[in-house]
Design a protein around this motif. Structure first.
Motif, PDB file in Angstrom:
ATOM      1  N   LEU A  38      62.965  19.279 135.598  1.00  0.00           N
ATOM      2  CA  LEU A  38      61.264  19.717 135.270  1.00  0.00           C
ATOM      3  C   LEU A  38      60.314  19.138 136.795  1.00  0.00           C
ATOM      4  CD1 LEU A  38      61.526  20.543 131.870  1.00  0.00           C
ATOM      5  CD2 LEU A  38      61.336  22.523 134.530  1.00  0.00           C
ATOM      6  N   LEU A  42      55.070  20.192 135.283  1.00  0.00           N
ATOM      7  CA  LEU A  42      55.247  21.270 133.900  1.00  0.00           C
ATOM      8  C   LEU A  42      56.532  19.635 132.548  1.00  0.00           C
ATOM      9  CD1 LEU A  42      55.973  23.575 133.260  1.00  0.00           C
ATOM     10  CD2 LEU A  42      58.284  23.838 134.719  1.00  0.00           C
ATOM     11  N   GLN A  43      56.769  18.861 132.775  1.00  0.00           N
ATOM     12  CA  GLN A  43      57.338  17.910 131.807  1.00  0.00           C
ATOM     13  C   GLN A  43      56.563  17.554 130.554  1.00  0.00           C
ATOM     14  OE1 GLN A  43      59.408  14.859 133.495  1.00  0.00           O
ATOM     15  NE2 GLN A  43      61.398  15.484 133.286  1.00  0.00           N
ATOM     16  N   THR A  46      55.183  20.712 128.949  1.00  0.00           N
ATOM     17  CA  THR A  46      56.294  20.731 127.361  1.00  0.00           C
ATOM     18  C   THR A  46      55.889  20.107 126.543  1.00  0.00           C
ATOM     19  OG1 THR A  46      57.816  21.642 129.866  1.00  0.00           O
ATOM     20  CG2 THR A  46      58.449  21.179 127.162  1.00  0.00           C
ATOM     21  N   LEU A  50      54.889  20.664 122.839  1.00  0.00           N
ATOM     22  CA  LEU A  50      55.838  20.595 121.599  1.00  0.00           C
ATOM     23  C   LEU A  50      55.970  19.425 120.659  1.00  0.00           C
ATOM     24  CD1 LEU A  50      59.675  20.383 123.219  1.00  0.00           C
ATOM     25  CD2 LEU A  50      59.185  22.213 122.002  1.00  0.00           C
TER      26      LEU A  50
END
Length: 91
Positions: A38, A42-43, A46, A50
């Motif tokens: 990714l 975007l990492q 995310t 989370l």
């Protein structure tokens, strides 16, 4: 007897060939999946989502409330007595 042993040998060779073919296909797929990454932004997004959901889930406790059960005490009248009393009032 020789024909029976030959038959088992053919099936063993066929099973070995299928197993080797599956192993190579899975190994190739795993190498290809390992190369997918990714983008860094975007990492980070995310990981933030989370992490926030994990903190929110632990802060609120359980997702459903546990029901409280009413317990009868020595001062509570029996349900049958209440029903009889209600019936006498209605009649």
């Amino acid at each position: 007897m020789v024909v029976l042993a030959g038959g088992w040998l053919v099936w063993a060779l066929l099973a070995t060939a299928v197993a080797v073919r599956l192993y190579t296909a899975i190994a190739r797929l795993m190498r290809w999946l390992a190369s997918i990454h990714l983008p860094r932004s975007l990492q980070a997004l995310t990981a933030a989502i989370l992490g926030a959901s994990a903190i929110a889930a632990t802060a609120t406790g359980t997702a459903h409330a546990t029901p409280t059960h009413a317990t009868a005490t020595a001062y509570d009248p029996a349900p049958e007595a209440l029903a009889v009393d209600l019936w006498r009032r209605l009649v």
